[in-house]
Design an enzyme around this catalytic site. Structure first.
Site, mmCIF file in Angstrom:
data_model
loop_
_atom_site.group_PDB
_atom_site.id
_atom_site.type_symbol
_atom_site.label_atom_id
_atom_site.label_comp_id
_atom_site.label_asym_id
_atom_site.label_seq_id
_atom_site.Cartn_x
_atom_site.Cartn_y
_atom_site.Cartn_z
ATOM 1 N N CYS A 335 0.563 -1.389 0.189
ATOM 2 C CA CYS A 335 -0.100 -0.133 0.267
ATOM 3 C C CYS A 335 0.947 1.344 0.134
ATOM 4 C CB CYS A 335 -1.031 -0.256 0.482
ATOM 5 S SG CYS A 335 -0.965 -1.123 1.712
ATOM 6 N N ARG A 364 7.079 -10.006 5.010
ATOM 7 C CA ARG A 364 6.951 -10.195 7.208
ATOM 8 C C ARG A 364 7.518 -10.930 8.004
ATOM 9 N NH1 ARG A 364 0.812 -9.770 6.143
ATOM 10 N NH2 ARG A 364 0.628 -8.264 4.203
ATOM 11 N N GLN A 382 1.533 -11.104 -3.120
ATOM 12 C CA GLN A 382 -0.511 -10.564 -2.990
ATOM 13 C C GLN A 382 -0.673 -10.606 -4.595
ATOM 14 O OE1 GLN A 382 -1.190 -8.175 -0.251
ATOM 15 N NE2 GLN A 382 -1.160 -9.633 1.015
ATOM 16 N N ASP A 384 -2.394 -8.038 -5.295
ATOM 17 C CA ASP A 384 -2.662 -6.621 -4.291
ATOM 18 C C ASP A 384 -3.739 -6.024 -5.605
ATOM 19 O OD1 ASP A 384 -2.610 -5.616 -2.232
ATOM 20 O OD2 ASP A 384 -0.535 -5.361 -1.562
ATOM 21 N N HIS A 386 -4.746 -1.771 -5.063
ATOM 22 C CA HIS A 386 -5.326 -0.141 -4.496
ATOM 23 C C HIS A 386 -6.251 1.020 -5.468
ATOM 24 C CE1 HIS A 386 -2.645 -2.025 -1.621
ATOM 25 N NE2 HIS A 386 -2.735 -1.215 -0.551
ATOM 26 N N LYS A 465 -13.979 -3.701 6.329
ATOM 27 C CA LYS A 465 -13.856 -4.311 5.312
ATOM 28 C C LYS A 465 -14.733 -5.449 5.219
ATOM 29 C CE LYS A 465 -10.923 -7.043 7.745
ATOM 30 N NZ LYS A 465 -10.075 -8.478 8.190
ATOM 31 N N HIS A 511 -8.613 -1.495 -0.301
ATOM 32 C CA HIS A 511 -7.575 -2.483 -0.259
ATOM 33 C C HIS A 511 -8.143 -3.652 -1.202
ATOM 34 C CE1 HIS A 511 -4.502 0.048 2.491
ATOM 35 N NE2 HIS A 511 -5.991 0.281 2.735
HETATM 36 ZN ZN LIG Z 1 -3.279 -2.519 0.802
#
Ligand SMILES: [Zn+2]
Ligand SMILES: [Zn+2]
Length: 640
Positions: A335, A364, A382, A384, A386, A465, A511
């Protein structure tokens, strides 16, 4: 005597004298209900049947049909387990014994770990305790009395010391065993009929690795025999499907002690990974901008994003001695870097929504003890995304995203359910911001017309979320996708767009992830399909087998033609017998095998065997076989 008013689920009101128990209310409604009753729900809280009712409240009798009654059964089973352990190990200290998903556990302080023989003996003793049908008797005691009763058990004494002065201290007795507990429990041990102890493992007292190691016993309990059997079958099946085992057998990935928590993907595993990635890219061809951002950042970025304060122990920090740059970190999520990219240019409202997607590698710092196969890793990627948009665009975007995610799961035969998660205790942003964010997301969710479950307090620290849980082929559920609304990041990163009025406004950020991480999603797919992937996903789609040396060239040409058409075909022309090679192909779970004998070589045909169809063979012209494969792959068919 005072009278209290109980509002039943059908809306009717019953007036009873204060002090009446839930069991007495059930009896007054009907003898059948009293027999079926397990516990009561009083003002939203599950309570013992024999506790006196003291105030007006919404009221319901819980029977075995109510899902909440399973927790009561399982927690009571934990007490029965402790009762049995104390009978066999009189000096055992007693830790915590909560119900968990599908079962329960209890932690014990004992001198040595429990053996499988111990578990068998404990299980038999539990059956005895259940057969005696001891009532669970609740008593409220003062602190001195509680300390006296548990004077031999340091773990219980520690818990009593932790209780606040205003807290009611309750103890429950079932036969020979007494436990400090809040309840609720079933009326007696005799309600436990269908249960099994599953395993034992070390567990730190209070989950703290500096404290003493206890021995945790896991068990399961159900109201019905069929439910217990189905559950035991499911865990057997899960063991067979364990992705760590299949990953090795099918040669998909491996781990090495030199890179804990980071997978080595073999050629076959990489094929699977790339196929999934290509599918996601195809779905995001329109309307998404694929980007790549750096992996390593100065701490300045993490200070803006808030990770440096809240998330640092999960990040891998890097010191660069040569340049003197210090306190850098590998990115644990994408992000902040996407926000930097968005913020680096001016955006008109006409260009919104802007959707950045990426597949970058993330790190991580999971503690090594928590690492497990592909489901808990340190390095992953991911799918991912945005999305930067105006508040007015939220409903349409959420609707589109929800459809996108559900359709994606359907491709894999995974059924999804939706959860709406609201503001957690630990959060940033004002209440007004949360009101707006929750209102917008809830309205968007309701506009989809899909059912959803409310998870109060389960949102991310920056916004509410929608979570997507999927059920796999053996009925386990996994949390996968997420749509998170974020009003906070645009403030922190000072993100803007130029509106119709020519002045600057704040966008909102969504997200979104569908797979979650590719690593974990692949683990789920391996277990869901038990390694027998649909044709389009299979790393090896066709294995071609010449019957004898004389057809090796012809078989090689079949492979070449299929590969030319983009089909992942391989040749097994080894010296082993045909039957042996067929068996190997079956073990490798290859969707199709194509056998080439002299007749097939002469006629330009292949004898195909479909995975799971036994010894059936079908002779087809090669061109027809190829067309059939391409049609199945193109349709992403689940079954041949
Ligand atoms: Zn994010
Ligand atoms: Zn209890």
């Amino acid at each position: 005597m005072a009278t209290i008013r109980l509002t039943l689920p059908d809306g009717s009101v019953r007036e009873v004298p204060a002090g009446t128990t839930a069991r007495q209310v059930a009896q007054s409604i009907g003898a059948g209900l009293a027999r079926a009753a397990v516990a009561a729900r009083v003002d939203g809280q599950v309570r013992d049947l024999d506790r006196p009712l003291t105030a007006d409240a919404p009221f319901a009798i819980l029977t075995e049909k109510d899902p909440a009654s399973l927790d009561v059964l399982r927690h009571s089973a934990a007490h029965i387990l402790a009762t049995a352990v104390r009978e066999l190990f009189p000096t055992a200290a007693i830790g915590f014994g909560p119900p968990i998903e599908d079962g329960f556990y209890y932690d014990f302080g004992v001198e040595r770990p429990f053996t499988p023989e111990d578990l068998t003996a404990i299980e038999a003793k539990m059956a005895e305790v259940a057969a005696k049908d001891y009532p669970f008797v609740r008593e409220e005691v003062d602190r001195a009395e509680a300390n006296r009763r548990f004077r031999d058990d340091p773990l219980k004494l520690e818990r009593i010391a932790d209780l606040g002065d205003d807290e009611v201290i309750s103890v429950y007795t079932d036969g020979p065993f007494v436990d400090l507990c809040r309840g609720p429990h079933m009326t007696g041990t005799g309600r436990l009929k269908h249960f099994k102890l599953l395993s034992a493992a070390g567990a730190y007292w209070r989950g703290d690795s500096r404290r003493q190691m206890l021995q945790r016993i896991y068990g399961t309990a159900w109201w019905k025999k069929e439910d217990l059997e189905a559950y035991l079958h499911r865990i057997e099946e899960a063991k067979k499907r364990d992705h760590r085992k299949l990953g090795k057998e099918l040669d998909l990935f491996l781990f090495h002690p030199f890179a804990p928590g980071a997978a080595f993907w073999t050629e076959r595993g990489t094929s699977l990974y790339n196929t999934l990635n290509a599918f996601m890219r195809e779905l995001q061809r329109d309307g998404y901008q694929e980007i790549r951002t750096p992996l390593l950042y100065n701490k300045g970025l993490w200070e803006i994003s808030g990770h440096w304060g809240k998330y640092r122990e999960n990040m891998f920090l890097v010191h660069n001695n040569e340049t003197g740059e210090q306190d850098m970190s590998l990115k644990p999520m994408n992000c902040p870097s996407h926000h930097l990219l968005y913020g680096s240019a001016k955006h008109s409202y006409k260009a919104l929504p802007i959707r950045y997607s990426t597949y970058d590698v993330l790190h991580r710092n999971e503690v090594s003890g928590a690492l497990s196969g592909l489901t808990r890793v340190r390095q992953f990627a991911q799918d991912d995304c945005h999305i930067y948009l105006m508040e007015s665009q939220i409903p349409a975007e959420v609707k589109t995203l929800t459809r996108f995610i559900l359709d994606y799961y359907t491709t894999f035969g995974l059924k999804a359910t939706l959860k709406f998660a609201t503001r957690p205790e630990q959060r940033i942003g004002s209440d007004e911001m949360w009101d707006r964010a929750e209102g917008a997301l809830r309205a968007a969710l309701e506009a989809t017309g899909l059912p959803y479950e409310l998870k109060e307090g389960d949102g991310a620290f920056y916004g509410p979320k929608i979570d997507f849980d999927v059920a796999d082929s053996i009925g386990r559920t996994w949390q996968l996708g997420t749509i998170q609304l974020d009003y906070a990041a645009p403030e922190r990163f000072d993100l803007t767009y130029v509106g119709e009025d020519n002045s600057e406004h704040r966008p909102v950020v969504i997200h979104r992830a569908v797979n979650g991480s590719f690593e974990r999603f692949i683990a789920i797919l391996i277990e869901h399909f038990a390694g027998a992937f649909p044709l389009w996903l299979a790393p090896e789609q066709v294995r071609v087998l010449p019957i004898a040396d004389g057809q090796a060239d012809a078989a090689g040409q079949v492979v070449a033609q299929l590969r030319n058409a983009g089909i992942r075909a391989t040749l097994d022309a080894s010296n082993n017998t045909l039957n042996y090679r067929i068996r190997e192909g079956e073990m490798a779970k290859v969707p199709y095998m194509a056998v080439v004998g002299q007749r097939e070589a002469d006629a330009g045909t292949v004898a195909i065997r479909v995975r799971g169809a036994g010894n059936k063979q079908e002779i087809l012209p090669l061109a027809d076989f190829q067309a059939r494969l391409l049609a199945d792959i193109g349709a992403r068919a689940l079954k041949p």
